[in-house]
Design a protein around this motif. Structure first.
Motif, short mmCIF file in Angstrom:
data_model
loop_
_atom_site.label_atom_id
_atom_site.label_comp_id
_atom_site.label_asym_id
_atom_site.label_seq_id
_atom_site.Cartn_x
_atom_site.Cartn_y
_atom_site.Cartn_z
N ARG A 57 59.69 -2.97 -47.84
CA ARG A 57 60.18 -1.66 -47.37
C ARG A 57 59.36 -2.33 -46.00
N GLU A 72 70.11 1.57 -48.04
CA GLU A 72 69.02 1.52 -47.55
C GLU A 72 68.97 3.11 -48.03
N LEU A 76 65.80 4.63 -49.54
CA LEU A 76 64.78 5.56 -49.24
C LEU A 76 64.62 6.60 -48.85
N PHE A 85 61.44 3.54 -42.04
CA PHE A 85 61.04 2.48 -42.87
C PHE A 85 62.81 2.18 -42.94
N LEU A 87 65.05 -1.91 -45.56
CA LEU A 87 64.60 -2.48 -46.41
C LEU A 87 64.65 -3.54 -45.62
N SER A 105 54.34 -3.47 -49.13
CA SER A 105 55.19 -4.86 -49.47
C SER A 105 55.39 -5.98 -49.43
#
Ligand code: FES
Length: 632
Positions: A57, A72, A76, A85, A87, A105
């Motif tokens: 992330r 994603e 998320l 945010f 990926l 992350s």
């Protein structure tokens, strides 16, 4: 902040990575994960960038990015998407961009097991040291510097003659003159003679490095080879984690592009140099005093460290490039030691039972015991050995990264804030965290303990199905078991156990138990007749044995028959650093291990399916009684 990717082919984009403060130029089509890797930022990529783990992330700060993908959206929450945010393995820059990498992350400092059960060893390191005084060259004595040093060594030790390679010759001429024709010659006997490794000032201590290369962690020990004392020890994250959490993802990454294998090797060596440099600094010595190194690791780590191909380890029948003990020069892999030092890599047992298991068997003493023992070294890959009447059979089972907190909804590594213990008591749930700080997520020990508690309180059945009727107040609207409500967690979100988490644990514990059962079945011995159960590895050290038995990971044998030995592989590496005899023992032992390839056995899959179930109630006293009656 999204845009199409229609950019001129020749255009490159700049990616600013914060808070690392790194900037990297990338071609269009490069993912942010690849950009981070290119910039040397260790962004977590648990699944190796295939979009299944959600660990990579990042947050968009400025610039244009490729549109949000379905993957994603699956990983998320809508709030995270609103906050920018993404990926990193899914998104590509569409202009110059800036991103922020949140702390979760990045690999974090975690509880790492360096210690292990130590047993004495007779000192007989892989090198010997001789203090010599030489006469200076003269018109009457025109022997070369090396001949002069060799003659002086032979005078002290009749049988000793050594070869000196280019690096050693360079050292001899320079150092002997600098040291007034005296010095401590460090010599490494080998199968065909001996090599000169270093010329140190007379009386100088000479050191060795023992290294355990895990897929997740690296443990390093700096050892005085004269006294056998460990001067300093530490552990670090394996930097390769940025390219995939388990060995399978690393093999895939190594095979993806021409230079990837070498990239994985150099990242590993870079970290080792940093770590051993710190250990030397703590001990007030230079790295040039390191004259011998022993490295153990699973077969993939072993191969990647040496720069060997790993493709063949990724597909059946999973054969190693080399399984014999292997020696390479430190300089050939870029390890900072005295220039003439060598690295000893013990024998591997099979493609998925590496030199780390050889070392663990050596350290546990299991291999030459008259007692029956099971050694379980738990990692993303779990190696299991049964020692019975002097015979060893081993297997390996893919237990996955769930016990490292990966693939678990609120999973995390064993770092501050990780829940490691749960108690359901009189209608309340109490949690203990590492560091006694507000809870952030669940580490492997925590999730196993949570499941054991849920089984005990019947909110989970044998099949792994959540029984909301048994404790409705603990479930949220999605049917997840809520361990910590949002207002009591560190991040203001609920910490939950999902059905998928339970399934991950069923797969992991089922694989370990099936491996154990197959070894026992092949040898025709019931679990209760095994004298000792040795549990090794970082997770194995902190593991709550009752939870492991309650969830069926281990059979219901008396708790006192277990020994949690810590980093047995690291201890075995140290033994081999201090004793040539132990290297020979390890080699002989590895050769006589009977390796059982579980996937080739017809009964493995049915056994594994059976072991996915959780056991019914475990009565420890009953187990003890039945053991006693069987032994009468
Ligand atoms: Fe991106 Fe796993 S989802 S690395």
């Amino acid at each position: 902040m999204t845009a199409s990717l229609s950019t001129p082919e020749e255009e490159k984009f700049l990616v600013d990575l914060e808070p690392a403060g790194r900037r990297v130029e990338v071609d269009p089509g490069t993912t942010l994960l690849e950009a981070a890797q290119k910039a040397g930022v260790d962004l977590l990529a648990v699944c190796g960038g295939i979009g299944v783990c959600g660990s990579c992330r990042v947050r968009q700060v400025s610039g244009s990015f490729s549109p949000l993908t379905q993957t994603e959206r699956d990983h998320l929450s809508s709030l995270q998407i609103k906050e920018g945010f993404r990926l990193a393995c899914e998104v590509r820059p569409a202009s110059h961009v800036k991103i922020e990498i949140p702390p979760e992350s990045l690999p974090v400092e975690q509880k790492m097991q360096v210690e292990g059960e130590e047993t004495g060893v007779t000192l007989e390191p892989g090198v010997i040291a001789l203090d010599v005084s030489l006469s200076e060259p003269s018109q009457e004595d025109l022997r070369s510097d090396c001949t002069r040093a060799r003659d002086a060594a032979a005078e002290q030790d009749n049988n000793l003659s050594f070869q000196a390679d280019l690096l050693a010759v360079n050292l001899v001429s320079h150092t002997l003159r600098q040291q007034g024709w005296s010095g401590r010659l460090v010599i490494r006997p080998n199968a065909t003679g001996a090599n000169l490794v270093a010329v140190l000032p007379p009386g100088t201590g000479y050191l060795g490095l023992a290294v355990d290369l895990g897929s997740t962690k690296i443990a390093v020990y700096l050892v005085d080879l004269q006294s056998g004392v460990t001067l300093a020890r530490t552990a670090a994250m394996n930097p390769q984690i940025a390219y995939g959490e388990d060995v399978v993802s690393r093999i895939a990454f190594a095979d993806k592009a021409k230079n990837n294998r070498m990239l994985l090797q150099s990242r590993l060596v870079e970290t080792l140099n940093k770590v051993s440099g710190n250990l030397c600094q703590q001990s007030g010595v230079g790295c040039d005093r390191i004259v011998d190194v022993v490295v153990v690791g699973n077969t993939v780590m072993h191969h990647l460290f040496c720069g060997l191909p790993v493709t063949q380890l990724g597909a059946a029948p999973y054969v190693a490039a080399v399984s014999d003990p292997f020696e390479i020069r430190a300089v050939d892999v870029g390890l900072k030691t005295t220039p003439g030092a060598w690295i000893y890599l013990p024998a591997t047992i099979a493609g998925y039972v590496g030199a780390d298991h050889t070392a663990a068997l050596l350290a546990s003493g299991a291999y030459n015991s008259v007692r029956s023992m099971v050694l379980v070294d738990i990692g993303t890959n779990t190696e299991i050995s049964l020692v019975l009447q002097g015979k060893i059979s081993s297997c390996s089972t893919a237990s996955g990264p769930a016990f490292e907190g990966a693939h678990i909804h609120d999973g995390m590594r064993a770092a501050p804030g990780a829940i490691e213990r749960i108690r359901i008591h009189q209608g309340t749930i109490q949690v203990d965290t590492i560091g006694n700080v507000p809870p952030v997520g669940l580490c492997g020990t925590g999730i196993l303990n949570a499941i054991a508690e849920m089984l005990e309180h019947s909110v989970l059945d044998r099949r792994g199905v959540l029984r909301q009727d048994k404790g409705a107040k603990w479930f949220n609207s999605k049917g997840e078991f809520v361990l910590v409500p949002a207002d009591r967690s560190a991040h203001g979100r609920e910490i939950v156990v999902t059905r998928r988490d339970i399934h991950e644990i069923q797969l992991a514990k089922g694989a370990i138990r099936a491996g154990i059962e197959i070894l026992l079945m092949e040898a025709g011995i019931p679990a209760l007749r095994v004298d000792q159960w040795i549990i090794a590895g970082a997770f194995g050290t902190y593991l709550d044995l009752k939870s492991a038995i309650r969830t069926g990971m281990f059979p219901a044998v008396p708790l006192e028959s277990f020994r949690q030995v810590g980093n047995a592989a690291g201890m075995g590496a140290k033994k081999m650093l201090l004793s040539r005899q132990k290297r020979t023992e390890a080699e002989l032992m590895a050769r006589q291990v009977k390796y059982i390839e579980l996937t080739s056995l017809a009964n493995f899959t049915p056994k594994f399916m059976e072991e996915l179930y959780f056991p019914g109630n475990i009565d420890y006293l009953l187990a003890e009684r039945s053991r006693k009656s069987e032994l009468v």
